[in-house]
Design an enzyme around this catalytic site. Structure first.
Site, mmCIF file in Angstrom:
data_model
loop_
_atom_site.group_PDB
_atom_site.id
_atom_site.type_symbol
_atom_site.label_atom_id
_atom_site.label_comp_id
_atom_site.label_asym_id
_atom_site.label_seq_id
_atom_site.Cartn_x
_atom_site.Cartn_y
_atom_site.Cartn_z
ATOM 1 N N LEU A 77 0.809 -1.232 0.000
ATOM 2 C CA LEU A 77 0.000 0.000 0.000
ATOM 3 C C LEU A 77 0.837 1.274 0.000
ATOM 4 C CD1 LEU A 77 -2.692 -1.303 2.482
ATOM 5 C CD2 LEU A 77 -2.844 -1.210 -0.003
ATOM 6 N N TYR A 179 9.389 7.409 13.672
ATOM 7 C CA TYR A 179 8.018 6.880 13.604
ATOM 8 C C TYR A 179 6.953 7.919 13.985
ATOM 9 C CZ TYR A 179 4.182 3.828 15.455
ATOM 10 O OH TYR A 179 2.987 3.225 15.758
ATOM 11 N N LYS A 183 2.973 9.327 12.433
ATOM 12 C CA LYS A 183 1.691 9.158 13.120
ATOM 13 C C LYS A 183 1.047 10.526 13.377
ATOM 14 C CE LYS A 183 1.170 4.650 13.619
ATOM 15 N NZ LYS A 183 0.175 3.949 12.784
HETATM 16 N N1 LIG Z 1 2.543 -2.568 18.151
HETATM 17 C C1 LIG Z 1 2.439 -1.444 18.828
HETATM 18 O O1 LIG Z 1 2.975 -1.328 19.923
HETATM 19 C C2 LIG Z 1 1.650 -0.306 18.280
HETATM 20 C C3 LIG Z 1 1.214 -0.267 16.971
HETATM 21 N N2 LIG Z 1 0.478 0.782 16.524
HETATM 22 C C4 LIG Z 1 -0.002 0.809 15.145
HETATM 23 O O2 LIG Z 1 -1.056 -0.139 15.035
HETATM 24 C C5 LIG Z 1 -1.054 -0.736 13.744
HETATM 25 C C6 LIG Z 1 -0.941 -2.242 13.889
HETATM 26 O O3 LIG Z 1 0.258 -2.550 14.550
HETATM 27 P P1 LIG Z 1 0.650 -4.051 14.935
HETATM 28 O O4 LIG Z 1 -0.507 -4.731 15.515
HETATM 29 O O5 LIG Z 1 1.926 -3.962 15.711
HETATM 30 O O6 LIG Z 1 0.926 -4.655 13.490
HETATM 31 P P2 LIG Z 1 1.886 -5.841 13.002
HETATM 32 O O7 LIG Z 1 3.274 -5.322 12.855
HETATM 33 O O8 LIG Z 1 1.681 -7.051 13.822
HETATM 34 O O9 LIG Z 1 1.255 -6.063 11.540
HETATM 35 C C7 LIG Z 1 1.411 -5.086 10.553
HETATM 36 C C8 LIG Z 1 0.481 -5.387 9.406
HETATM 37 O O10 LIG Z 1 0.658 -4.404 8.383
HETATM 38 C C9 LIG Z 1 0.971 -5.065 7.146
HETATM 39 N N3 LIG Z 1 1.812 -4.169 6.347
HETATM 40 C C10 LIG Z 1 3.005 -3.628 6.698
HETATM 41 N N4 LIG Z 1 3.494 -2.891 5.698
HETATM 42 C C11 LIG Z 1 2.600 -2.948 4.688
HETATM 43 C C12 LIG Z 1 2.541 -2.396 3.375
HETATM 44 N N5 LIG Z 1 3.541 -1.657 2.893
HETATM 45 N N6 LIG Z 1 1.469 -2.665 2.599
HETATM 46 C C13 LIG Z 1 0.471 -3.442 3.067
HETATM 47 N N7 LIG Z 1 0.473 -3.988 4.292
HETATM 48 C C14 LIG Z 1 1.525 -3.750 5.090
HETATM 49 C C15 LIG Z 1 1.632 -6.364 7.595
HETATM 50 O O11 LIG Z 1 1.605 -7.407 6.640
HETATM 51 P P3 LIG Z 1 2.797 -7.623 5.558
HETATM 52 O O12 LIG Z 1 4.084 -7.385 6.278
HETATM 53 O O13 LIG Z 1 2.604 -9.012 5.060
HETATM 54 O O14 LIG Z 1 2.546 -6.615 4.487
HETATM 55 C C16 LIG Z 1 0.736 -6.722 8.781
HETATM 56 O O15 LIG Z 1 -0.471 -7.259 8.336
HETATM 57 C C17 LIG Z 1 0.114 -0.085 12.993
HETATM 58 O O16 LIG Z 1 -0.372 1.001 12.248
HETATM 59 C C18 LIG Z 1 1.022 0.389 14.114
HETATM 60 O O17 LIG Z 1 1.841 1.479 13.714
HETATM 61 C C19 LIG Z 1 0.128 1.817 17.330
HETATM 62 C C20 LIG Z 1 0.514 1.829 18.633
HETATM 63 C C21 LIG Z 1 1.339 0.787 19.202
HETATM 64 C C1 LIG Z 2 -0.661 9.532 33.852
HETATM 65 C C2 LIG Z 2 -0.053 9.965 32.560
HETATM 66 C C3 LIG Z 2 1.401 9.725 32.456
HETATM 67 C C4 LIG Z 2 1.856 9.811 31.025
HETATM 68 C C5 LIG Z 2 3.266 9.366 30.907
HETATM 69 C C6 LIG Z 2 3.732 9.240 29.493
HETATM 70 C C7 LIG Z 2 4.179 7.844 29.236
HETATM 71 C C8 LIG Z 2 4.539 7.601 27.818
HETATM 72 C C9 LIG Z 2 4.234 6.205 27.407
HETATM 73 C C10 LIG Z 2 4.510 6.022 25.943
HETATM 74 C C11 LIG Z 2 3.692 4.941 25.381
HETATM 75 C C12 LIG Z 2 3.875 4.768 23.912
HETATM 76 C C13 LIG Z 2 2.802 3.853 23.374
HETATM 77 C C14 LIG Z 2 2.769 3.736 21.884
HETATM 78 C C15 LIG Z 2 3.864 2.849 21.353
HETATM 79 C C16 LIG Z 2 3.912 2.759 19.886
HETATM 80 O O1 LIG Z 2 3.206 3.373 19.138
HETATM 81 C C17 LIG Z 2 4.989 1.901 19.349
HETATM 82 N N1 LIG Z 2 5.191 0.746 20.147
HETATM 83 C C18 LIG Z 2 4.729 1.582 17.919
HETATM 84 O O2 LIG Z 2 4.700 0.273 17.585
#
Ligand SMILES: NC(=O)C1=CN([C@@H]2O[C@H](COP(=O)(O)OP(=O)(O)OC[C@H]3O[C@@H](n4cnc5c(N)ncnc54)[C@H](OP(=O)(O)O)[C@@H]3O)[C@@H](O)[C@H]2O)C=CC1
Ligand SMILES: CCCCCCCCCCCCCCCC(=O)[C@@H](N)CO
Length: 347
Positions: A77, A179, A183
């Site tokens: 994508l 990153y 976002k």
């Molecule tokens: N994990 C975390 O701690 C956090 C994640 N998020 C966000 O939440 C969402 C989900 O994260 P998470 O559950 O960790 O996901 P995962 O890393 O487990 O999965 C990512 C998904 O995105 C797909 N993907 C990645 N790149 C592409 C691309 N170029 N085109 C199409 N598909 C793609 C992957 O499949 P494939 O590689 O086969 O393409 C897979 O299905 C993301 O947007 C992430 O940034 C937000 C906060 C915290």
């Molecule tokens: C009571 C309030 C106190 C606030 C303190 C601030 C603490 C900061 C916590 C940061 C958390 C980040 C989560 C998202 C992670 C993420 O998006 C990545 N892991 C992507 O994959």
């Protein structure tokens, strides 16, 4: 589920949902959850094997396996032409009708200090995090908002476009420079679209008189904290120790929890959605000009959060300062060189 006597603002039974990044982590949990609520689901990602196993899982979890249909499309994508193809293929598969709900979950995080991470990787982060979402939104909205003359209007229920952001769009944490900006850009796009869409929704009310979009559209954005996914395991391997310490307040949630909480908030009709208390406080301090879910509740939240953050922001900066004082530079052998060139382990 969405409050006694209140209307479900996010009905999914019998509706067609596209989930990008639907083959893993949160996206896959959303796919399984919506299958369990009776939706027809199309998952999109690059790797076919993971897509196929997700379709299998949805078949097992379907509310009505006789009626529900599941499909996958392999696409990268980051390429806008691929997003157009996805919407066209889904429309073909859905007997000529556009999808009702598009949920952008694709993306992964490459943490590291700004000067350590090659600039090419930082551009890639913008591509995978921001552009996968913006491309998907562009293809989807061009389709949804195309003018239909009064004679061509059919009765369509409200459509939903959902972005997946991160609470890092609200609060900076050292080590997320490649990153967080991507976002934050999604949040800005979401806020802009939530206003722009009102013009189209206004025109939709006059569809019996003038050309108008085929349906009313709502925008939403989810801001998770850490999610225990394959992507999270990967980022933990390269994440600076300082970053791990600064995000200690985060207790990562399972993808299933994040999916369930997000869907419940959509059912209540929320716009900016957080998945836990700390995330809500982070949102409160950064609400700015975003539309509120509840005017009074969100205003009180922002006052309290701003008081909390009087302490939190200096605390994060002090921790970074003291880390450097105690541990020195992360790569003292080759300062200013990026991580690809310098493999020295961190102290
Ligand atoms: N994990 C975390 O701690 C956090 C994640 N998020 C966000 O939440 C969402 C989900 O994260 P998470 O559950 O960790 O996901 P995962 O890393 O487990 O999965 C990512 C998904 O995105 C797909 N993907 C990645 N790149 C592409 C691309 N170029 N085109 C199409 N598909 C793609 C992957 O499949 P494939 O590689 O086969 O393409 C897979 O299905 C993301 O947007 C992430 O940034 C937000 C906060 C915290
Ligand atoms: C009571 C309030 C106190 C606030 C303190 C601030 C603490 C900061 C916590 C940061 C958390 C980040 C989560 C998202 C992670 C993420 O998006 C990545 N892991 C992507 O994959």
């Amino acid at each position: 589920m969405f409050g006694f006597g209140r209307k479900n603002e996010f009905p999914v039974e019998g509706r067609v949902v596209v989930i990008t990044g639907g083959s893993d982590g949160m996206g896959r949990a959303v796919a399984a959850n919506l299958a369990g609520r009776g939706a027809h689901v199309v998952v999109v990602a690059r790797r076919v094997s993971k897509l196929q196993s997700t379709v299998e899982e949805m078949r097992h979890k379907a509310l009505n396996s006789m009626k529900q249909r599941f499909f996958y499309i392999s696409a990268d994508l980051t390429d806008p032409a691929e997003c157009d193809r996805v919407i066209a293929e889904v429309t073909g598969w859905n007997y000529g009708s556009a999808p009702d709900i598009v949920w952008c979950c694709a993306g992964f995080c490459h943490p590291g200090f700004f000067t350590d991470v090659p600039i090419s990787v930082q551009r890639q982060q913008m591509d995978t995090v921001y552009w996968t979402a913006a491309n998907t939104a562009h293809s989807t909205l061009r389709n949804w908002l195309a003018p239909v003359p009064p004679s061509g209007q059919m009765k369509n229920p409200r459509r939903h476009l959902i972005f997946t952001c991160s609470t890092l769009a609200f609060t900076p944490i050292a080590g997320y420079g490649p990153y967080s900006p991507a976002k934050a850009a999604i949040r800005s796009l979401s806020d802009t679209l939530s206003q722009e869409i009102e013009m189209y929704n206004g025109a939709y009310t006059q569809r019996h008189r003038n050309s108008a979009p085929a349906a009313d559209v709502k925008i939403h954005t989810i801001f998770p904290m850490g999610i225990l996914s394959a992507g999270f395991d990967n980022e933990q391997k390269i994440k600076p120790e300082l970053t791990k310490m600064l995000e200690e307040a985060d207790k990562p949630q399972t993808p299933e929890e994040v999916a369930q909480i997000s869907i419940s908030a959509l059912e209540r009709g929320e716009y900016l959605i957080t998945t836990m208390f700390v995330g809500n406080v982070m949102k409160g301090t950064a609400l700015g000009p975003s539309p509120r879910n509840a005017p009074v509740g969100d205003t009180v939240l922002s006052w309290l959060s701003n008081l909390v953050f009087l302490q939190v922001i200096p605390d994060l900066r002090n921790k970074a300062f003291n880390w450097g004082k105690t541990n020195g530079l992360p790569h003292p052998e080759c300062p200013g060189r990026d991580e690809m060139e310098c493999q020295t382990p961190q102290s």
